[in-house]
Design a protein around this motif. Structure first.
Motif, PDB file in Angstrom:
ATOM      1  N   PRO A   1       0.824  -1.215   0.000  1.00  0.00           N
ATOM      2  CA  PRO A   1       0.000   0.000   0.000  1.00  0.00           C
ATOM      3  C   PRO A   1       0.852   1.258   0.000  1.00  0.00           C
ATOM      4  N   SER A   2       0.443   2.224  -0.803  1.00  0.00           N
ATOM      5  CA  SER A   2       1.150   3.493  -0.857  1.00  0.00           C
ATOM      6  C   SER A   2       0.774   4.397   0.310  1.00  0.00           C
ATOM      7  N   PHE A   3      -0.237   3.971   1.074  1.00  0.00           N
ATOM      8  CA  PHE A   3      -0.679   4.712   2.253  1.00  0.00           C
ATOM      9  C   PHE A   3      -1.180   3.675   3.254  1.00  0.00           C
ATOM     10  N   PRO A   4      -0.828   3.786   4.539  1.00  0.00           N
ATOM     11  CA  PRO A   4      -1.240   2.773   5.515  1.00  0.00           C
ATOM     12  C   PRO A   4      -2.758   2.692   5.653  1.00  0.00           C
ATOM     13  N   VAL A   5      -3.283   1.473   5.663  1.00  0.00           N
ATOM     14  CA  VAL A   5      -4.724   1.260   5.793  1.00  0.00           C
ATOM     15  C   VAL A   5      -4.984   0.221   6.866  1.00  0.00           C
ATOM     16  N   ASP A   6      -6.170   0.277   7.472  1.00  0.00           N
ATOM     17  CA  ASP A   6      -6.507  -0.672   8.520  1.00  0.00           C
ATOM     18  C   ASP A   6      -7.054  -1.964   7.916  1.00  0.00           C
ATOM     19  N   ALA A   7      -7.375  -2.926   8.784  1.00  0.00           N
ATOM     20  CA  ALA A   7      -7.807  -4.248   8.328  1.00  0.00           C
ATOM     21  C   ALA A   7      -9.118  -4.175   7.565  1.00  0.00           C
ATOM     22  N   GLN A   8     -10.046  -3.323   8.000  1.00  0.00           N
ATOM     23  CA  GLN A   8     -11.325  -3.215   7.300  1.00  0.00           C
ATOM     24  C   GLN A   8     -11.130  -2.741   5.870  1.00  0.00           C
TER      25      GLN A   8
ATOM     26  N   GLY B   1      -3.079  16.362  -4.460  1.00  0.00           N
ATOM     27  CA  GLY B   1      -2.187  16.246  -5.605  1.00  0.00           C
ATOM     28  C   GLY B   1      -2.168  14.825  -6.122  1.00  0.00           C
ATOM     29  N   ALA B   2      -0.996  14.210  -6.108  1.00  0.00           N
ATOM     30  CA  ALA B   2      -0.853  12.839  -6.608  1.00  0.00           C
ATOM     31  C   ALA B   2      -0.770  11.821  -5.479  1.00  0.00           C
ATOM     32  N   ASP B   3      -1.102  12.229  -4.249  1.00  0.00           N
ATOM     33  CA  ASP B   3      -0.937  11.352  -3.090  1.00  0.00           C
ATOM     34  C   ASP B   3      -2.256  11.117  -2.363  1.00  0.00           C
ATOM     35  N   VAL B   4      -2.390   9.915  -1.804  1.00  0.00           N
ATOM     36  CA  VAL B   4      -3.499   9.607  -0.903  1.00  0.00           C
ATOM     37  C   VAL B   4      -3.110  10.068   0.489  1.00  0.00           C
ATOM     38  N   VAL B   5      -4.009  10.800   1.145  1.00  0.00           N
ATOM     39  CA  VAL B   5      -3.680  11.339   2.468  1.00  0.00           C
ATOM     40  C   VAL B   5      -4.625  10.837   3.558  1.00  0.00           C
ATOM     41  N   GLN B   6      -5.722  10.180   3.172  1.00  0.00           N
ATOM     42  CA  GLN B   6      -6.642   9.646   4.173  1.00  0.00           C
ATOM     43  C   GLN B   6      -7.498   8.562   3.544  1.00  0.00           C
ATOM     44  N   VAL B   7      -7.731   7.503   4.313  1.00  0.00           N
ATOM     45  CA  VAL B   7      -8.618   6.424   3.880  1.00  0.00           C
ATOM     46  C   VAL B   7      -9.509   6.066   5.054  1.00  0.00           C
ATOM     47  N   ARG B   8     -10.816   6.038   4.822  1.00  0.00           N
ATOM     48  CA  ARG B   8     -11.750   5.690   5.888  1.00  0.00           C
ATOM     49  C   ARG B   8     -12.767   4.705   5.345  1.00  0.00           C
ATOM     50  N   ALA B   9     -12.953   3.604   6.045  1.00  0.00           N
ATOM     51  CA  ALA B   9     -13.880   2.556   5.618  1.00  0.00           C
ATOM     52  C   ALA B   9     -15.225   2.728   6.317  1.00  0.00           C
ATOM     53  N   TYR B  10     -16.292   2.487   5.563  1.00  0.00           N
ATOM     54  CA  TYR B  10     -17.650   2.524   6.101  1.00  0.00           C
ATOM     55  C   TYR B  10     -18.327   1.206   5.752  1.00  0.00           C
ATOM     56  N   LEU B  11     -18.824   0.524   6.781  1.00  0.00           N
ATOM     57  CA  LEU B  11     -19.486  -0.768   6.592  1.00  0.00           C
ATOM     58  C   LEU B  11     -20.969  -0.622   6.854  1.00  0.00           C
ATOM     59  N   PRO B  12     -21.820  -1.405   6.147  1.00  0.00           N
ATOM     60  CA  PRO B  12     -23.262  -1.341   6.402  1.00  0.00           C
ATOM     61  C   PRO B  12     -23.590  -1.715   7.837  1.00  0.00           C
TER      62      PRO B  12
END
Length: 220
Positions: free
Chosen positions: A156-163, A206-217
């Motif tokens: 991953p180019s940006f750290p993400v959680d298990a979800q 720009g060309a970078d991911v700076v945040q990732v947030r998962a939403y589950l039903p």
């Protein structure tokens, strides 16, 4: 008691359209006054139809509507005020510069290279005037798609959680939708399901991911 004469439909639309234009374009009022100084009635009609009527229709979201307008301007070869005005309103509605250049590329295949090249020449000037990098960063959807691929490769180019990793891993099918100049929604499906297993909000700079947030039903 003095009664006020009712406004004409065109005047009503113009007032609404002028307000919308001023909200989206710096010095918009002065720009309209200068552009239609000789033909104010044309200004009332054009601004009333485009910004008073079309922009209020609910069928298209503002980003998609501006994308359609920009593509039509390229196709018509309108490299004067229509291009400069809708360059500004497109940015105001959340189309990043990279999406505008992608629209130009797609439109060139249908409208022909001469008109597209003429538009590109004017975009050079508009980018410079707006202090935007040229060429621009990739569109946010392209950045998010590359990020999803990096997660699937286990790098991953940006750290993400298990979800998030679970939603992005194969065999999940992904559907990506840019919703703003810095946001992309990623829906994750299994097989032929029509309801996503979850959604990710990916923010880019720009060309970078700076945040990732998962939403589950939420379970019923």
């Amino acid at each position: 008691m003095k009664t006020l004469a009712p406004q004409s439909p065109v005047e009503t639309l113009y007032r609404a359209g002028r307000k919308t234009f001023i909200e989206r374009v710096p010095d918009g009022g002065a720009r309209l006054d200068a552009l239609f100084h000789t033909a104010p009635a044309l200004g009332e009609l054009a601004v009333g139809v485009v910004y008073g009527y079309l922009h209020e229709r609910p069928g298209l979201d503002p980003r998609l509507q501006e994308a359609a307008i920009f593509a039509a301007i390229v196709a018509a070869g309108m490299v004067g005020p229509p291009l400069s005005v809708h360059f500004k309103t497109s940015l105001a509605q959340g189309l990043p510069p990279g999406e505008l250049t992608e629209l130009l590329l797609v439109a060139s295949a249908f409208t022909g290279f001469p008109r597209a090249v003429a538009t590109a020449e004017q975009l050079n000037l508009l980018f410079t005037a707006a202090n935007l990098p040229s060429p621009p960063p990739p569109p946010p959807r392209a950045v998010a798609l590359a990020f999803c691929d990096s997660v699937r490769r286990g790098q991953p180019s940006f750290p993400v959680d298990a979800q998030a990793r679970k939603l992005l891993r194969k065999p999940h099918k992904l559907s990506l939708h840019a919703t703003a100049a810095d946001r992309v929604l990623v829906e994750s499906y299994i097989g032929q399901e029509t309801t996503p297993r979850g959604t990710l909000l990916v923010r880019v700079a720009g060309a970078d991911v700076v945040q990732v947030r998962a939403y589950l039903p939420t379970p019923n």
